[in-house]
Motif scaffolding. Structure first.
Motif, mmCIF file in Angstrom:
data_model
loop_
_atom_site.group_PDB
_atom_site.id
_atom_site.type_symbol
_atom_site.label_atom_id
_atom_site.label_comp_id
_atom_site.label_asym_id
_atom_site.label_seq_id
_atom_site.Cartn_x
_atom_site.Cartn_y
_atom_site.Cartn_z
ATOM 1 N N ASP A 160 0.798 -1.233 0.000
ATOM 2 C CA ASP A 160 0.000 0.000 0.000
ATOM 3 C C ASP A 160 0.827 1.278 0.000
ATOM 4 N N ARG A 161 2.144 1.193 0.209
ATOM 5 C CA ARG A 161 2.989 2.371 0.072
ATOM 6 C C ARG A 161 3.844 2.296 -1.195
ATOM 7 N N LEU A 162 4.433 1.121 -1.424
ATOM 8 C CA LEU A 162 5.324 0.978 -2.574
ATOM 9 C C LEU A 162 4.594 0.537 -3.836
ATOM 10 N N ASP A 163 3.374 0.008 -3.675
ATOM 11 C CA ASP A 163 2.634 -0.557 -4.805
ATOM 12 C C ASP A 163 3.446 -1.669 -5.457
ATOM 13 N N ALA A 164 3.978 -2.557 -4.607
ATOM 14 C CA ALA A 164 4.877 -3.612 -5.097
ATOM 15 C C ALA A 164 4.514 -4.960 -4.481
ATOM 16 N N ALA A 165 3.221 -5.261 -4.403
ATOM 17 C CA ALA A 165 2.785 -6.495 -3.751
ATOM 18 C C ALA A 165 3.400 -7.732 -4.399
ATOM 19 N N GLN A 182 8.661 6.820 -2.014
ATOM 20 C CA GLN A 182 7.351 7.099 -2.563
ATOM 21 C C GLN A 182 6.845 5.867 -3.318
ATOM 22 N N PRO A 183 5.555 5.803 -3.641
ATOM 23 C CA PRO A 183 5.061 4.675 -4.433
ATOM 24 C C PRO A 183 5.878 4.478 -5.707
ATOM 25 N N GLY A 184 6.275 3.242 -5.934
ATOM 26 C CA GLY A 184 7.082 2.920 -7.104
ATOM 27 C C GLY A 184 8.576 2.872 -6.852
ATOM 28 N N ASP A 185 9.035 3.296 -5.658
ATOM 29 C CA ASP A 185 10.479 3.284 -5.352
ATOM 30 C C ASP A 185 10.914 1.876 -4.959
ATOM 31 N N ARG A 186 10.883 0.979 -5.900
ATOM 32 C CA ARG A 186 11.144 -0.436 -5.587
ATOM 33 C C ARG A 186 12.618 -0.706 -5.335
ATOM 34 N N TRP A 187 13.505 -0.083 -6.113
ATOM 35 C CA TRP A 187 14.939 -0.291 -5.885
ATOM 36 C C TRP A 187 15.396 0.419 -4.620
ATOM 37 N N PRO A 208 -6.558 -1.111 4.401
ATOM 38 C CA PRO A 208 -5.770 -2.069 3.610
ATOM 39 C C PRO A 208 -6.257 -2.128 2.174
ATOM 40 N N GLY A 209 -5.308 -2.156 1.251
ATOM 41 C CA GLY A 209 -5.643 -2.221 -0.154
ATOM 42 C C GLY A 209 -5.738 -0.864 -0.822
ATOM 43 N N THR A 210 -5.556 0.217 -0.047
ATOM 44 C CA THR A 210 -5.602 1.579 -0.586
ATOM 45 C C THR A 210 -4.186 2.145 -0.634
ATOM 46 N N LEU A 211 -3.764 2.650 -1.786
ATOM 47 C CA LEU A 211 -2.414 3.174 -1.934
ATOM 48 C C LEU A 211 -2.228 4.406 -1.064
#
Length: 446
Positions: A267-272, A324-329, A400-403
């Motif tokens: 829900d923070r990284l959008d990387a489930a 932020q959302p999307g900061d997977r690396w 839960p489930g909300t970005l």
């Protein structure tokens, strides 16, 4: 560099002169059950809440309340289980006791993952609640009894801080291997695979531990009372109280992100989709670095190594707060740093505790009682993390489930900043009592 003040000077006198370092095969056999125990620790504290909430629509606040109550009830039994462990060790029954406890643990564990499929929450909330609590308590009771016996047994193996750390490292290293396996198994085969692999690992571990070195002869008095005041005898040891204060604050700081990690990734990284990979990398980093931490213990001692680990943990979670959302690396760096910090959290506190027990004149006598109180503190940490963090998140608007977007949403504050603050408090206590010259443990000399 000589060993720091964290090496308790009275400990050497409490050791058995004839004790010799154990070879690797003996330590492997002793530590083997820890691989299976990890299946209970990780799924119950990380996987189970997320699994119930997202797959079976069990309300988050409800889960937090049930976990808080059952973990607290379970923790109340730990001092009694510790004193019972001392009696079992004195009678030479450590191995049969471990076997019986593991049977209870597996029965409860299997019931937990079968329950929501057999009896959906919405179909009967009261029946679900009663069975859920019963399965949790059975699992907790078996896990607590097995862990306390196993830990007390290990505290009798070794002749100095370095060797005690080596014994703990084998136990916790195998536990990390189990965590890796437990993290991957649900991703590959779901809850049924988790139960099946756990059963296999438990059988193998028990077969190996049956051939492990027996605990050192125990001297617990046969007439020791189980009155609640005698169960808390370790709290009369001021060195132990100081160490417990460090451990509790550090443990709460670790338990909160452990409870929230899957929510943060989704829900923070959008990387489930990367949850399994992140968990694997985290525990792999911890396991690979354990040998390095063991070498560091020989040079700097357990207390300074633990302090360094706390610093790494704070650095990791402050960095995570900036993501932020999307900061997977970016989160991959957090995973590596926090994994590096996990080794000291696992190895150093039990090694220091074994030295504290021996310095207090309780070696080969009250290890079970000490670990009973120690495990009570561990359970309290986990109960507070799940029972308070989850409902508070719901109260402050997290769903839960909300970005989660923005600079510091509730999930980021709970997952990153609160644990960092608690780690800094713990580091200050560790520095004051176990690192600073003679103001450390020497100040607690009997």
């Amino acid at each position: 560099m000589n060993a720091p003040p964290a090496v308790l000077p009275a400990a050497a006198a409490a050791l058995t002169p004839s004790a010799a370092p154990l070879h690797a095969l003996a330590l492997l056999r002793y530590g083997a059950p820890s691989l299976a125990f990890a299946f209970v620790a990780l799924p119950l504290y990380v996987y189970l809440p997320e699994h119930y909430a997202t797959r079976y629509a069990v309300p988050l606040g409800y889960l937090g309340a049930v976990l808080l109550l059952t973990r607290f009830a379970d923790a109340l039994f730990d001092p009694w289980l510790g004193r019972l462990a001392d009696h079992l060790l004195r009678r030479g029954w450590a191995k049969p006791a471990l076997l019986a406890a593991c049977a209870l643990m597996f029965a409860g564990f299997a019931a937990l993952f079968a329950l929501p499929a057999l009896l959906p929450f919405a179909a009967g909330e009261w029946r679900f609640t009663l069975l859920f609590i019963a399965a949790l308590l059975l699992t907790y009771l078996g896990f607590s009894a097995a862990s306390i016996v196993h830990q007390a047994w290990g505290a009798t193996l070794g002749t100095d801080e370095t060797q005690l750390a080596r014994t703990v490292a084998w136990r916790e290293g195998l536990g990390l291997a189990g965590v890796l396996l437990a993290a991957l198994t649900p991703q590959l085969g779901g809850a049924s695979a988790l139960v099946g692999v756990f059963a296999f690992a438990l059988i193998v571990g028990l077969v190996l531990v049956w051939r492990a070195p027996d605990p050192a002869p125990h001297r617990a008095a046969a007439t020791t009372s189980l009155h609640w005041r005698t169960l808390l005898e370790p709290l009369h040891n001021q060195r132990f109280v100081a160490l417990l204060a460090v451990f509790v604050t550090s443990g709460i700081a670790a338990a909160i992100p452990a409870t929230l990690v899957l929510f943060f990734i989704r829900d923070r990284l959008d990387a489930a989709a990367l949850s399994g990979a992140y968990l694997f990398a985290y525990f792999a980093a911890a396991g690979l670095l354990v040998p390095i931490w063991l070498r560091a213990v020989r040079r700097w001692g357990a207390a300074r190594c633990w302090l360094l680990g706390m610093g790494l943990a704070v650095a990791a979670f402050v960095w995570a707060a900036l993501l932020q959302p999307g900061d997977r690396w970016g989160y991959a760096l957090v995973v590596v740093l926090s994994g590096a910090a996990l080794g000291p959290d696992l190895v150093m506190p039990p090694a220091l505790l074994a030295g504290v027990i021996r310095a207090g004149g309780h070696g080969n006598r009250l290890e079970g009682s000490y670990f009973g109180v120690w495990n009570f503190a561990t359970k309290l940490n986990l109960a507070l993390a799940a029972g308070l963090a989850l409902p508070l998140l719901a109260l402050f608007g997290y769903r839960p489930g909300t970005l989660e977007t923005g600079v510091l949403p509730p999930l980021v504050v709970a997952y990153c900043l609160l644990p960092s603050l608690l780690k800094l408090v713990s580091a200050g206590l560790l520095w004051q009592f176990f690192v600073r010259g003679r103001s450390g443990p020497a100040a607690f000399a009997s």
